[in-house]
Design an enzyme around this catalytic site. Structure first.
Site, PDB file in Angstrom:
ATOM      1  N   ARG A 203      -5.440  -0.270  -6.513  1.00 20.49           N
ATOM      2  CA  ARG A 203      -4.485   1.048  -6.728  1.00 20.49           C
ATOM      3  C   ARG A 203      -3.724   2.195  -7.113  1.00 20.49           C
ATOM      4  O   ARG A 203      -2.863   2.838  -6.779  1.00 20.49           O
ATOM      5  CB  ARG A 203      -2.785  -0.451  -5.793  1.00 20.49           C
ATOM      6  CG  ARG A 203      -3.122  -1.275  -4.638  1.00 20.49           C
ATOM      7  CD  ARG A 203      -1.789  -2.018  -4.557  1.00 20.49           C
ATOM      8  NE  ARG A 203      -2.178  -3.063  -4.019  1.00 20.49           N
ATOM      9  CZ  ARG A 203      -2.318  -3.566  -2.412  1.00 20.49           C
ATOM     10  NH1 ARG A 203      -2.275  -2.336  -1.644  1.00 20.49           N
ATOM     11  NH2 ARG A 203      -2.816  -4.452  -1.643  1.00 20.49           N
TER      12      ARG A 203
ATOM     13  N   LYS B 103      -6.752   7.582  10.183  1.00 17.54           N
ATOM     14  CA  LYS B 103      -7.461   7.683  10.462  1.00 17.54           C
ATOM     15  C   LYS B 103      -7.860   8.582  12.097  1.00 17.54           C
ATOM     16  O   LYS B 103      -7.313   8.160  13.003  1.00 17.54           O
ATOM     17  CB  LYS B 103      -8.806   6.189  10.238  1.00 17.54           C
ATOM     18  CG  LYS B 103      -8.410   6.143   9.182  1.00 17.54           C
ATOM     19  CD  LYS B 103      -9.662   4.332   9.050  1.00 17.54           C
ATOM     20  CE  LYS B 103      -9.405   4.217   7.285  1.00 17.54           C
ATOM     21  NZ  LYS B 103     -10.028   2.364   7.078  1.00 17.54           N
TER      22      LYS B 103
ATOM     23  N   VAL C 219     -11.250   3.726   1.915  1.00 16.47           N
ATOM     24  CA  VAL C 219     -10.352   4.473   1.175  1.00 16.47           C
ATOM     25  C   VAL C 219     -10.254   3.232   0.392  1.00 16.47           C
ATOM     26  O   VAL C 219      -9.389   2.432   0.815  1.00 16.47           O
ATOM     27  CB  VAL C 219     -10.044   5.557   1.689  1.00 16.47           C
ATOM     28  CG1 VAL C 219     -10.802   6.914   2.838  1.00 16.47           C
ATOM     29  CG2 VAL C 219      -8.367   5.382   2.885  1.00 16.47           C
TER      30      VAL C 219
ATOM     31  N   GLY D 111       0.692  -0.982   0.106  1.00 17.74           N
ATOM     32  CA  GLY D 111       0.024   0.042  -0.308  1.00 17.74           C
ATOM     33  C   GLY D 111       0.854   1.457   0.018  1.00 17.74           C
ATOM     34  O   GLY D 111       0.086   2.218  -0.842  1.00 17.74           O
TER      35      GLY D 111
ATOM     36  N   ASP E 195      -5.672  -0.689  -1.883  1.00 16.45           N
ATOM     37  CA  ASP E 195      -6.651  -1.681  -2.683  1.00 16.45           C
ATOM     38  C   ASP E 195      -8.204  -1.990  -1.322  1.00 16.45           C
ATOM     39  O   ASP E 195      -7.875  -1.918  -0.714  1.00 16.45           O
ATOM     40  CB  ASP E 195      -6.146  -3.102  -2.969  1.00 16.45           C
ATOM     41  CG  ASP E 195      -5.574  -3.401  -1.620  1.00 16.45           C
ATOM     42  OD1 ASP E 195      -5.099  -3.169  -0.402  1.00 16.45           O
ATOM     43  OD2 ASP E 195      -5.921  -4.776  -1.048  1.00 16.45           O
TER      44      ASP E 195
ATOM     45  N   GLU F  63       3.634   4.111   5.705  1.00 16.19           N
ATOM     46  CA  GLU F  63       2.818   3.773   5.753  1.00 16.19           C
ATOM     47  C   GLU F  63       2.236   4.056   4.858  1.00 16.19           C
ATOM     48  O   GLU F  63       2.367   5.415   4.594  1.00 16.19           O
ATOM     49  CB  GLU F  63       2.454   3.536   7.168  1.00 16.19           C
ATOM     50  CG  GLU F  63       1.764   2.579   7.493  1.00 16.19           C
ATOM     51  CD  GLU F  63       1.451   1.212   7.800  1.00 16.19           C
ATOM     52  OE1 GLU F  63       0.984   1.261   6.070  1.00 16.19           O
ATOM     53  OE2 GLU F  63       0.728   0.348   8.192  1.00 16.19           O
ATOM     54  N   ASP F  64       0.817   3.143   4.335  1.00 11.60           N
ATOM     55  CA  ASP F  64       0.061   4.391   4.053  1.00 11.60           C
ATOM     56  C   ASP F  64      -1.244   4.475   4.628  1.00 11.60           C
ATOM     57  O   ASP F  64      -1.263   5.918   4.482  1.00 11.60           O
ATOM     58  CB  ASP F  64      -1.312   2.975   2.861  1.00 11.60           C
ATOM     59  CG  ASP F  64      -1.594   1.517   3.250  1.00 11.60           C
ATOM     60  OD1 ASP F  64      -0.930   1.901   4.560  1.00 11.60           O
ATOM     61  OD2 ASP F  64      -2.103   0.433   2.467  1.00 11.60           O
TER      62      ASP F  64
HETATM   63  P1  5GP Z   1      -3.998  -1.583  11.361  1.00 14.68           P
HETATM   64  O1  5GP Z   1      -3.543  -1.615  11.580  1.00 14.68           O
HETATM   65  O2  5GP Z   1      -4.004   0.335  11.741  1.00 14.68           O
HETATM   66  O3  5GP Z   1      -5.645  -1.647  11.316  1.00 14.68           O
HETATM   67  O4  5GP Z   1      -4.270  -1.328   9.949  1.00 14.68           O
HETATM   68  C1  5GP Z   1      -3.866  -0.709   8.681  1.00 14.68           C
HETATM   69  C2  5GP Z   1      -3.632  -1.928   7.890  1.00 14.68           C
HETATM   70  O5  5GP Z   1      -4.802  -1.833   7.152  1.00 14.68           O
HETATM   71  C3  5GP Z   1      -3.127  -0.528   6.057  1.00 14.68           C
HETATM   72  O6  5GP Z   1      -1.705  -0.610   5.939  1.00 14.68           O
HETATM   73  C4  5GP Z   1      -3.846  -0.754   5.030  1.00 14.68           C
HETATM   74  O7  5GP Z   1      -3.445  -2.242   4.331  1.00 14.68           O
HETATM   75  C5  5GP Z   1      -4.950  -1.956   5.800  1.00 14.68           C
HETATM   76  N1  5GP Z   1      -6.177  -0.767   5.933  1.00 14.68           N
HETATM   77  C6  5GP Z   1      -6.803  -0.059   7.091  1.00 14.68           C
HETATM   78  N2  5GP Z   1      -7.632   1.288   6.355  1.00 14.68           N
HETATM   79  C7  5GP Z   1      -7.989   0.910   5.311  1.00 14.68           C
HETATM   80  C8  5GP Z   1      -8.671   1.673   4.053  1.00 14.68           C
HETATM   81  O8  5GP Z   1      -9.593   2.429   4.572  1.00 14.68           O
HETATM   82  N3  5GP Z   1      -8.549   0.964   2.772  1.00 14.68           N
HETATM   83  C9  5GP Z   1      -7.855   0.225   2.700  1.00 14.68           C
HETATM   84  N4  5GP Z   1      -7.738  -0.202   1.117  1.00 14.68           N
HETATM   85  N5  5GP Z   1      -6.563   0.056   3.253  1.00 14.68           N
HETATM   86  C10 5GP Z   1      -6.964  -0.363   4.781  1.00 14.68           C
END
Ligand code: 5GP
Length: 172
Positions: free
Chosen positions: A160, A126, A148, A40, A154, A94-95
């Site tokens: 992507r 977020k 998103v 991402g 993705d 990070e994305d």
């Molecule tokens: P976390 O561990 O912070 O909950 O999630 C991080 C990962 O989840 C991100 O690097 C991403 O790959 C995925 N992710 C979280 N929110 C989104 C979103 O709104 N859209 C997409 N496409 N991936 C997300």
């Protein structure tokens, strides 16, 4: 389906210009070991690093954390770095920081390898209480809870390559 554009290509590009200036100032000529989290962060990382004038070396790691639009709550390292981070100025890309679980795990892993410094750049964070204690040193945008896609993000590997970020509405 795709609901609406949240961040346009122009808005992203303008923010990257600002982030690159912040990064150049923060590292003041020191070499950065830029670590991208596959897949991402790749679009964000490469576009941003092209604007950075500091010397940079690049590496990647991959973790698996999500299936569809739901967090599995389970982080697995599927591809490790090819470089040693000890004594390096590491900047992790990070994305999106959602719950923050993935980032916490990666920071734990990387700090155990004794970098000289460890900072985080994320395109999106977020606005959630679960991640409120996580510091992102170089943050693109704070967004709401929506899922998103685009600009690296993705839905089951699709979207992507959209040059903008859009909100995905699973009900439409
Ligand atoms: P976390 O561990 O912070 O909950 O999630 C991080 C990962 O989840 C991100 O690097 C991403 O790959 C995925 N992710 C979280 N929110 C989104 C979103 O709104 N859209 C997409 N496409 N991936 C997300």
């Amino acid at each position: 389906m795709i609901d609406r554009t949240l961040l346009s290509e122009q808005a992203i590009s303008d923010r990257l210009d600002g982030l690159a200036r912040e990064i150049d100032l923060a590292y003041a000529g020191r070499e950065i070991l830029a670590i991208g989290v596959l897949k991402g962060s790749v679009f964000f990382m490469t576009d941003l690093l092209k604007r950075v004038t500091n010397p940079v070396v690049v590496d990647f790691l991959q973790v698996r954390s999500y299936a569809g639009t739901q967090s599995s709550g389970n982080i697995q390292l599927v591809h490790d770095l090819s470089m040693d981070v000890e004594n390096k100025d590491v900047l992790l890309f990070e994305d999106v920081v959602d719950t923050g679980l993935t980032l916490r795990k990666m920071l734990e892993l990387l700090s155990s390898r004794k970098p000289r410094s460890l900072r985080v750049a994320s395109l999106l964070k977020k606005d959630l209480h679960e991640n409120a204690d996580i510091t992102v040193d170089f943050l693109g945008f704070t967004i709401g809870k929506e899922f998103v896609v685009g600009y690296g993000l993705d839905l089951d590997e699709r979207f992507r390559n959209l040059p903008y970020i859009a909100i995905w509405d699973p009900t439409r």
